[in-house]
Structure formats: C-alpha cells, structure tokens
Design a protein around this motif. Structure first.
Motif, short mmCIF file in Angstrom:
data_model
loop_
_atom_site.label_atom_id
_atom_site.label_comp_id
_atom_site.label_asym_id
_atom_site.label_seq_id
_atom_site.Cartn_x
_atom_site.Cartn_y
_atom_site.Cartn_z
N GLU A 1 64.34 -59.58 -61.11
CA GLU A 1 64.24 -60.19 -62.44
C GLU A 1 64.46 -59.15 -63.53
OE1 GLU A 1 62.22 -60.73 -59.92
OE2 GLU A 1 61.50 -62.81 -59.88
N GLN A 2 63.95 -57.96 -63.28
CA GLN A 2 64.10 -56.91 -64.30
C GLN A 2 65.57 -56.49 -64.40
OE1 GLN A 2 60.76 -53.95 -64.56
NE2 GLN A 2 60.11 -54.92 -62.66
N ILE A 3 66.22 -56.39 -63.25
CA ILE A 3 67.63 -56.00 -63.28
C ILE A 3 68.45 -57.06 -64.03
CG2 ILE A 3 69.68 -55.75 -61.80
CD1 ILE A 3 67.87 -54.29 -59.77
N ARG A 4 68.16 -58.32 -63.74
CA ARG A 4 68.90 -59.38 -64.43
C ARG A 4 68.67 -59.33 -65.94
NH1 ARG A 4 68.00 -62.41 -59.76
NH2 ARG A 4 66.10 -63.39 -60.53
N ALA A 5 67.43 -59.03 -66.32
CA ALA A 5 67.11 -58.95 -67.76
C ALA A 5 67.90 -57.80 -68.40
CB ALA A 5 65.62 -58.75 -67.96
N ILE A 6 67.98 -56.70 -67.69
CA ILE A 6 68.72 -55.55 -68.24
C ILE A 6 70.20 -55.90 -68.39
CG2 ILE A 6 69.39 -53.15 -67.85
CD1 ILE A 6 66.76 -52.87 -66.20
N CYS B 1 56.38 -56.34 -67.86
CA CYS B 1 55.48 -57.32 -68.46
C CYS B 1 56.27 -58.45 -69.12
CB CYS B 1 54.56 -56.66 -69.48
SG CYS B 1 53.24 -55.70 -68.69
N SER B 2 57.36 -58.09 -69.79
CA SER B 2 58.19 -59.11 -70.42
C SER B 2 58.68 -60.11 -69.38
CB SER B 2 59.41 -58.47 -71.08
OG SER B 2 59.00 -57.68 -72.17
N VAL B 3 59.22 -59.55 -68.32
CA VAL B 3 59.85 -60.37 -67.30
C VAL B 3 58.83 -61.26 -66.60
CG1 VAL B 3 60.84 -60.14 -65.00
CG2 VAL B 3 61.84 -58.89 -66.91
N MET B 4 57.70 -60.67 -66.27
CA MET B 4 56.70 -61.44 -65.51
C MET B 4 56.00 -62.45 -66.39
SD MET B 4 55.33 -58.57 -62.82
CE MET B 4 54.66 -57.41 -63.99
N TRP C 1 65.23 -48.48 -56.12
CA TRP C 1 65.95 -49.71 -55.79
C TRP C 1 67.41 -49.53 -56.17
CZ3 TRP C 1 61.09 -49.32 -57.68
CH2 TRP C 1 60.08 -49.99 -56.99
N TYR C 2 68.25 -50.31 -55.51
CA TYR C 2 69.65 -50.24 -55.88
C TYR C 2 69.92 -51.23 -57.00
CZ TYR C 2 74.57 -49.47 -55.70
OH TYR C 2 75.83 -49.13 -56.07
N SER C 3 70.65 -50.78 -58.00
CA SER C 3 70.94 -51.63 -59.15
C SER C 3 72.42 -51.46 -59.50
CB SER C 3 70.09 -51.16 -60.33
OG SER C 3 70.64 -49.98 -60.88
N PRO C 4 72.91 -52.26 -60.43
CA PRO C 4 74.29 -52.07 -60.88
C PRO C 4 74.53 -50.68 -61.44
CG PRO C 4 73.42 -54.17 -61.65
CD PRO C 4 72.28 -53.43 -61.02
#
Length: 499
Positions: free
Chosen positions: A143-148, A233-236, A218-221
RNA sequence: GGCGCCGUACCCAAGUGGUUAAGGGGAGAGUCUGCAAAACUUUUAUUCAGCAGUUCGAAUCUGCUCGGCGCCUCCA
C-alpha cells in the motif's frame, strides 16, 4: 449541556481551540491513534497518550456512537534521526537489536514481534479498548509503495539516487498543523545533516529510502529499500477508516514532523482533508522532570505492574487523573493514592455483591437517583474535552454515596448500584478488575502468603482480646506488623492484609 | 531565534465572564473501637503569582512584570 446531548468537545491542535466534534457520518466516530515503535517495552508516557484515544472511544461509545478505532504498530522505518527530513540515522529496531537487551533476538523481525506482543499485553492490562485493527507497517508495504507511485505520478514526489522524497513546495499548507511555517524554522536543523544534495528543499521528507543493506528491506520500483516512517500511518488510516477520518490522536511530540508529514502526503494523495480533528496528549513528567533512562526516572508499564505489584487499574487511574491537555506530573504519591482508591472500590463492590443476596427492605431510590445524576455529570465532564479530573471526582462521589449508605442498600438496590458502577467503569475503565486469564496472581498472592504463622498469631490475638489481655493482643499486633501486615478489626472478626 | 503552555490552600488539581472556587492527599475534630487501623461524618482558599486595564461583574478577557516549563533536537 443536558443529559441527552451527545456532542463531544475536544481541543483540536489544528484549529488551536476547543471545538465540538462533527462526525463525518452521523453516529459514527472514526479514531486513529498513533501507536508505538516496537523497539522496547512501552513506558507510562506512551500509555498516557494511548489512554487519551481510549477515553475518547469510551466516551463516544457511552454516548451511543459507534466508535471505529484503529491503532497502529510501527515496526519499520522509524529512524533515530527522523526529525530531519532526510531520515538519516539508524533504524530504531536495528539499533535495539545491537543493544544489550537485543542480544536474545535472532533478528529484527523477532525483536519487533516480541515487543509488539508485549505492547498489546500492556495495553490490555491497562484496559485500553481493543482496536478494530492493529495494523503493522510491515504488513502494508505494498500500500505504501502504491501511495508513493501515485504521489510521484501526480508530481508531489520525486526520486533521487538515495530516496523518494515528498516535495513540500507542492503543498503550500505544509506547516499548518505545527505552526512551523517559516522557512527559518523548517531549515533550522536540517542544514547540518543534509546527506542528499539532490533534494529540492532540505525539508522535503523521505517516502522511501533506497538501502540494500537495511535489515528490513523490500523490493520496490526504486530498488531495494524501506518506507519512511510517516507514510505508514497515512496509508493504514485511510485503508481502514477512509480517506478522511474524524480524529487523529497521538503524543504531542508527533505533531512535528510526523503528523505534519502525514497531512501533506495524505491530502496530496486524495485531495481531501485527512483528519478533521487532531488530538495531542501533553507529555508526562516524573517528579517534575522529563522522564528519561539517564535520569533514572523511567517507568515501563510492565515493571510497575509485574515487578512493583501495582494494580493495573491504579496505574490507569493515575495516568488519566489529569486531563490530556495538561502536562502530567507522575509521582509515587499519585500511584499510592490511586492504589488506595482502587482498594476502596473493591471493598464497596464486594460488600454490594454480598448485599445483593439480602432482601431489600425499602423502595427508597434516593441513592440510585444520586448515582444516576453523578454518572451523567461524569459523562458530561468527559464530553467536555475529556475532563477526567471531574469525571473521577464524580466517580469518587458515587462511591462515597454508596459507602455511607451501604447497610441500607440490599437486594435489587444493590444490584442496581452495581449496574450503575459498571456504567462508570465502561466510561473510565478502572473500577472493576479485568477478568484475569491466569497470569495475574495478586489474589492468590495475598491469600497464599498469609502464612500459617500469621494465621496462628491472628488466632492468638483474637483469644487474647476475648480474655481482655490487651497487652498481649497489642504485642501480637506489633509482631504481625513487623512481618509487613496490618490488622483490620471488623465487627465480624479480624483479618490481615499486606501494607 | 521561532512556536506554545503553565502559575489556584501545606501538596496534587478542576474551574476559561456571574458557582458556596470541584475532587484527592495531608492535617484537625467527631462516630465506631479496649486501643489502633479502616470506614463514615465534619473542619481546612472572602480568594486564584504581581501590577494596570476592559466590564455592572474577572481566577477566567487585554497589556505589562516576575516565576516555572514544553516543542522546534531521541521521544508517546
């Protein structure tokens, strides 16, 4: 204010004044409370701030709201120098692993798992409302990666060789929560620690840190790395409570940068207000000084409950005795007073329980009516910016009322009194003991440890009293006192209890 | 440097425009008790750091002074 009024007032740190909460959906209050970073046992200061959210949830529930309560567990990304927007420094969990206490853990995952579990136990001991969800940061990486990704897409964030940063210049309201609006205050402490010369503005904060050496990665883009502290906190909060929440709570220290950053990234993600009200609990001090390990005035919840034998209810009572809007000065005296009150609660409740078996002689409801009024006063006090001081005063008034009429309260009246006390308890949470699951031993403790020797002395003293040999009776009492017990004489006989 | 908070009895502390200025601890008195302890009843601030102002009215609003503290820096 009248008893049918269900409005709740709180001090909103954003508007910097006391306001009435207008919930987004009628009858539903959504509350997000920032939980701990699990790199150690939680201390009483942590708990005071978690208790504020708990009290808000309890008050709302007592008023008939459906309270949706979420409180997170931070188990990654909180660096030792997160103050600076760069998020440099060491990961708190990694640092804890290297410390002496951390030696018994195989890895950071085990360490955070352990302290998270302890935190939950301590929260339960203090009778903090169980949240609907206790989301963990590590379980919301996607979720955090998607938000970024979305923030980058929409032009609110940018990538450098080291990290992904939020661009505060794209959010002109940055600083509205903390009042840190001047360039000067934003830059003040950033200068010395700039590690990434590609940053647009020194105060831009990290959403993702590229780091393939980090213990949790973690692996990210953007390659291997880990999320910044603020984003979780934002994401959750949004995942479980929606894009706009009613109340966001936390300790006063989180106001900046943590909550400020949450506001910026959340509102840029959704274009909506993130939280309508911000509830910040003032710091706890110990004996007038800031609590810190180096000063030796540092108390964890576990230590007080398990090693120092403090009743968790007494600790809860003490920690909520001053409203969250004021700094709280924790002293041993407050804990002693609280313990006495809890003991008194138990005595009254036990007596009431006995009296329920007696036949009620009168139809007089005077006491019940007074109790009812006291409860409604207590609830009013809580609605009015969680004024726990007044709510506690009303509660003590209720116990005094019952105490002075205890002999007359029997049968159904005693049952009705207990029912009312349960209402006080659902509001404040320290009146009735929690149903123990076998870990607590205080009861057996006191009965077990009253040794045969003491019981024998007690019998001897009772006999001495019968024979009016008071000198002997007193000397036996002294003996028992030297052993750490005090004698309580009642019309029904004598008992002992620990000092 | 910037932002903010607080000063109420011996101690902790509520009260933010009109109240008998909550409540707790402590201390004093009484009931009960062989005496204690506990419990219960009761007493304990004509006054809210100081000064000036606004107001019919101020602990509460405004200004200044004195004193204490927090955050911006590890933190809940």
């Amino acid at each position: 204010m009248n008893s049918s009024d269900t409005s709740i007032k709180i001090y909103d740190s954003l508007q910097k004044k006391e306001v009435e909460i207008k919930t987004l959906q009628e009858g539903i209050l959504t509350v997000y409370s920032c939980g701990p970073t699990v790199y150690n046992y939680v201390h009483i200061g942590n708990m005071r701030s978690f208790l504020t959210a708990d009290l808000l949830v309890r008050t709302a529930t007592c008023l008939g709201y459906k309270a949706l309560f979420v409180s997170n567990i931070t188990d990654v990304g909180h660096l030792t120098t997160d103050d600076v927007a760069d998020s440099c420094g060491e990961d708190k969990l990694a640092k804890a692993l290297k410390s002496k206490e951390g030696e018994c853990f195989q890895n950071v995952w085990e360490l955070s798992e352990y302290y998270a579990e302890c935190y939950i136990q301590d929260s339960e001991a203090l009778n903090i409302t169980t949240p609907l969800v206790r989301p963990k940061a590590t379980q919301h990486i996607q979720e955090q990666i998607r938000a970024i990704e979305k923030l980058i897409e929409d032009g609110f964030a940018y990538v450098t060789d080291n990290a992904v940063y939020f661009d505060i210049s794209k959010f002109p309201e940055y600083g509205k929560l903390s009042g840190n609006v001047s360039q000067d205050s934003l830059l003040r402490h950033v200068r010395e620690v700039v590690k990434d010369s590609d940053k647009n503005h020194p105060a831009d904060f990290a959403l993702w840190k590229k780091d393939d050496n980090h213990l949790m990665q973690w692996y990210s883009p953007w390659g291997w790395g880990f999320p910044g502290w603020h984003l979780e906190c934002s994401v959750m909060a949004m995942k479980y409570l929606g894009e706009t929440i009613d109340v966001h709570a936390g300790g006063e220290d989180l106001l900046f940068p943590h909550h400020e950053c949450e506001v910026a990234q959340s509102e840029c993600l959704t274009g909506k207000t993130f939280a309508n009200y911000w509830l910040h609990t003032r710091f706890l001090q110990v004996d007038g000084e800031k609590m810190s390990k180096s000063k030796g005035n540092f108390f964890t919840v576990r230590d007080l409950i398990h090693n120092q034998g403090i009743d968790p209810r007494a600790l809860r009572y003490a920690l909520v005795s001053t409203p969250y809007t004021k700094p709280f000065n924790f002293t041993k005296q407050i804990l002693v007073d609280a313990s006495k009150k809890i003991k008194r609660f138990d005595e009254v409740i036990n007596k009431l329980n006995e009296n329920t078996r007696l036949k009620s002689e009168s139809e007089d409801n005077t006491v019940l009516n007074i109790l009812d009024k006291l409860y409604s006063d207590a609830l009013d006090a809580m609605r009015n910016n969680l004024n726990t001081s007044v709510a506690i005063a009303k509660t003590l008034g209720a116990f005094k009322q019952i105490g002075s009429n205890i002999e007359e309260i029997k049968g159904s009246n005693a049952t009705a009194c207990l029912t009312l006390l349960k209402k006080f308890d659902s509001l404040l949470g320290f009146i009735f003991p929690k149903m123990e699951t076998g870990t607590e031993k205080s009861d057996e403790d006191s009965s077990c440890q009253i040794s045969d020797e003491i019981n024998h002395l007690l019998t001897q003293r009772i006999n001495a009293k019968k024979e009016k040999d008071y000198a002997l009776a007193d000397s036996i009492r002294n003996k028992i006192q030297e052993m750490g017990y005090k004698i309580i004489d009642t019309p029904e006989g004598s008992t002992v209890e620990r000092f």
